[in-house]
Design a protein around this motif. Structure first.
Motif, PDB file in Angstrom:
ATOM      1  N   UNK A 157       9.528   7.039  15.197  1.00  0.00           N
ATOM      2  CA  UNK A 157       9.309   8.458  14.869  1.00  0.00           C
ATOM      3  C   UNK A 157       9.207   8.641  13.356  1.00  0.00           C
TER       4      UNK A 157
ATOM      5  N   UNK B 290       4.576   3.710  -9.669  1.00  0.00           N
ATOM      6  CA  UNK B 290       3.324   3.428  -8.938  1.00  0.00           C
ATOM      7  C   UNK B 290       3.152   4.283  -7.688  1.00  0.00           C
TER       8      UNK B 290
ATOM      9  N   UNK C 213      -4.447   1.878   0.415  1.00  0.00           N
ATOM     10  CA  UNK C 213      -3.154   1.441   0.925  1.00  0.00           C
ATOM     11  C   UNK C 213      -3.171   1.439   2.448  1.00  0.00           C
TER      12      UNK C 213
ATOM     13  N   UNK D 174       8.104   6.128   6.525  1.00  0.00           N
ATOM     14  CA  UNK D 174       9.458   6.706   6.590  1.00  0.00           C
ATOM     15  C   UNK D 174       9.689   6.942   8.072  1.00  0.00           C
ATOM     16  N   UNK D 175      10.298   5.955   8.741  1.00  0.00           N
ATOM     17  CA  UNK D 175      10.342   5.988  10.201  1.00  0.00           C
ATOM     18  C   UNK D 175      11.717   5.688  10.756  1.00  0.00           C
TER      19      UNK D 175
ATOM     20  N   UNK E 110       0.910  -5.595  -2.774  1.00  0.00           N
ATOM     21  CA  UNK E 110       0.955  -5.013  -4.111  1.00  0.00           C
ATOM     22  C   UNK E 110       2.195  -5.523  -4.836  1.00  0.00           C
TER      23      UNK E 110
ATOM     24  N   UNK F 264       3.605  -2.637  -7.497  1.00  0.00           N
ATOM     25  CA  UNK F 264       2.762  -1.452  -7.394  1.00  0.00           C
ATOM     26  C   UNK F 264       1.345  -1.633  -7.914  1.00  0.00           C
TER      27      UNK F 264
ATOM     28  N   UNK G 263       6.667   1.900  -1.092  1.00  0.00           N
ATOM     29  CA  UNK G 263       6.106   2.965  -1.938  1.00  0.00           C
ATOM     30  C   UNK G 263       6.412   4.353  -1.348  1.00  0.00           C
ATOM     31  N   UNK G 264       7.451   4.440  -0.547  1.00  0.00           N
ATOM     32  CA  UNK G 264       7.781   5.724   0.084  1.00  0.00           C
ATOM     33  C   UNK G 264       8.565   6.628  -0.867  1.00  0.00           C
ATOM     34  N   UNK G 265       8.975   6.099  -1.997  1.00  0.00           N
ATOM     35  CA  UNK G 265       9.707   6.933  -2.952  1.00  0.00           C
ATOM     36  C   UNK G 265      11.142   7.194  -2.522  1.00  0.00           C
TER      37      UNK G 265
ATOM     38  N   UNK H 281       4.015   3.264   2.886  1.00  0.00           N
ATOM     39  CA  UNK H 281       4.526   4.625   2.713  1.00  0.00           C
ATOM     40  C   UNK H 281       5.374   5.063   3.909  1.00  0.00           C
TER      41      UNK H 281
END
Lengths: 129, 251
Positions: free
Chosen positions: B42, B192, A99, A105-106, A82, A85, A36-38, A103
Motif C-alpha cells: 500500500x 538530489x 527514474x 513509500x510503501x 544512481x 543521486x 530518493x523518497x526524502x 521514490x
C-alpha cells in the motif's frame, strides 16, 4: 521531517488490514522506502516507537527495506543505479532523469497474530476413532 | 453424527462437508495461535496522490497551467513571483499565487502589494504543502473572485524546504526548483531527490553572482548530472532578467 505523519498513515493502514482479518495483534511491519523518497529511516523508526505504543502493533518488529534508485539509460537500453543521486549512466556516461524506482513509500507487508479459534489452520479433522 | 460440529453428517469423518468452515459451531482449538503473513504493497501517500489527481483534472478543465515552486528558505521564491507580477510580457498573462508558509501571511501580502492575487496557505507545523491544502487554497482563491478558468498561470510557492515537498504531488503541471547563486554550486548534489524531480531549474539572484564568486560552469555541470531532464534558466528578479525565458518554459 514528515516521518511522524507518514508513520501515522502506516499505523492507520496496518490497523485497518489487521481488523479486517480479525487479528489480535500486529507482530511485524515491513516498509519499502526509496532512497530518493526524502525520508530518513532513523526518523521513521523513532516515529514508529511513538506512534505504535499502546496499540495493536505495540512491540511489533519494524523493518525498512531501502529501495535503491534506478534510472533508465535509453542509449544502453538498461537500468543503472544512481550513485549519490547522480543520473549518469556508468556504462556510457549519458545523463538520465528517467527514474524507474527509488521514490517508494510503501507499507509492504504485515505479520498478524490471529486468535487460534478463528485461524483457518486451527481447524483439525477429528481423530480416527 | 459429525464429531467436529454435531451437524448430522453420516459416515466416516470427512472434511468435504465443511466447506470454508461455514459452520457456526466453535472450531477446534489447536492451542497454537496462527501467524498470518499479509502482503499489502500500500502506498503511504495514496490519499495525497488521489487528491493530486483530482486537482490535476480540475486544472485541466479550467485550462490553467500550474507550477509548484520549491527551494530552500531564502532562495528567492517570493522575489521571483513579485518580479513576475511586475513583469509585462508581450502577451499578457493572468496569474495568481498560492503561498505556503509555516506561519504568517507576509509572503502573500508582499505579492498582493506587487499586484498579484495571492492566497496564503498556513501549514502550521507541516514542512510541505500537500494536495488537500492546495485544493483548499484554490477554493479560497475562487471565493475571492478569481476563478481558475480566468487564469493562465497559477504559481504555488511551496514551503521553503529542499527535502519534504518533493514527495508530495500537488497536481501541478511543472515543478520549478530554485538555486540561488549564493547557496553553493554543489547544492544539487546534496539534495538530489528534489532536483531530480524538477522540470525547470531557476538559477536565481544572478545579479549577485560576481559578489559571491558564483562558479556558473560548476553549477551547470552539477545540475546536468543530477537533473538532466530539467531546463535551466538564469534569472535576476531584481533586474527582471530572464523572466521572458522563464515564462516561455512554463506556459
Amino acid at each position: 521531517m514528515h516521518e511522524l505523519a507518514l508513520m501515522e498513515s502506516v499505523a492507520e493502514l496496518a490497523l485497518a488490514a489487521a481488523q479486517q482479518r480479525g487479528a489480535e495483534a500486529i507482530t511485524a511491519i515491513h516498509l519499502r522506502i526509496g532512497s530518493l523518497a526524502g525520508v530518513e529511516p532513523a526518523a521513521l523508526r523513532f516515529a514508529a516507537r511513538v506512534v505504535l505504543r499502546g496499540g495493536l502493533a505495540d512491540g511489533a518488529r519494524f523493518t525498512i527495506e531501502t529501495v535503491p534508485a534506478l534510472a533508465w539509460c535509453a542509449p544502453c537500453g538498461e537500468l543503472f543505479a544512481l550513485e549519490a543521486g547522480l543520473g549518469l549512466c556508468p556504462r556510457c556516461g549519458a545523463a538520465s532523469a528517467e527514474l524507474r524506482q527509488g521514490r517508494e513509500l510503501e507499507l509492504a507487508s504485515l505479520e498478524l497474530r490471529l486468535p487460534d479459534a478463528v485461524a483457518p489452520l486451527a481447524y483439525a479433522p477429528a481423530e480416527a476413532p | 453424527m459429525c464429531r467436529d460440529c454435531a451437524c448430522g453428517h453420516q459416515g466416516p469423518p470427512d472434511r468435504a462437508h465443511h466447506p470454508a468452515l461455514l459452520h457456526q459451531a466453535p472450531l477446534k482449538r489447536t492451542g497454537v495461535a496462527a501467524t498470518l503473513q499479509v502482503p499489502l504493497g500500500l502506498r503511504l501517500l495514496e490519499q495525497n496522490d488521489h487528491q493530486a489527481q483530482a486537482n490535476r483534472q480540475r486544472f485541466e478543465a479550467a485550462g490553467v497551467t500550474v507550477v509548484n515552486i520549491l527551494s530552500s528558505p531564502g532562495s528567492g521564491k517570493t522575489a521571483l513571483l513579485e518580479a513576475l507580477a511586475r513583469h509585462r510580457p508581450a502577451r499578457p498573462l493572468a496569474m495568481a499565487a498560492l503561498v505556503g508558509d509555516l506561519a504568517t501571511d507576509h509572503d502573500a501580502a508582499r505579492l498582493r502589494a506587487a499586484g498579484l492575487e495571492a492566497v496564503a496557505i498556513t501549514t502550521g507545523q507541516a514542512c510541505h504543502l500537500d494536495a488537500a491544502m492546495v485544493a483548499r487554497g484554490v477554493e479560497a482563491l475562487e471565493a475571492g473572485g478569481r476563478p481558475l478558468a480566468a487564469l493562465d498561470l497559477l504559481l504555488i510557492e511551496n514551503v521553503g524546504n529542499l527535502v519534504c515537498p518533493a514527495a508530495y504531488d500537488l497536481g501541478e503541471h511543472r515543478r520549478l526548483v530554485l538555486l540561488a547563486v549564493g547557496e553553493g554550486e554543489d547544492k544539487p548534489l546534496k539534495y538530489p531527490a528534489t532536483f531530480i524531480s524538477a522540470d525547470v531549474v531557476v538559477i536565481s539572484k544572478t545579479d549577485l553572482a560576481a559578489a559571491v564568486g558564483f562558479e556558473r560552469e560548476r553549477a551547470l555541470a552539477h545540475l546536468g548530472a543530477v537533473a538532466p531532464g530539467a531546463a535551466v534558466v538564469e534569472v535576476s528578479a531584481r533586474r527582471g532578467a530572464g523572466l521572458d525565458d522563464l515564462l516561455g518554459l512554463l506556459c
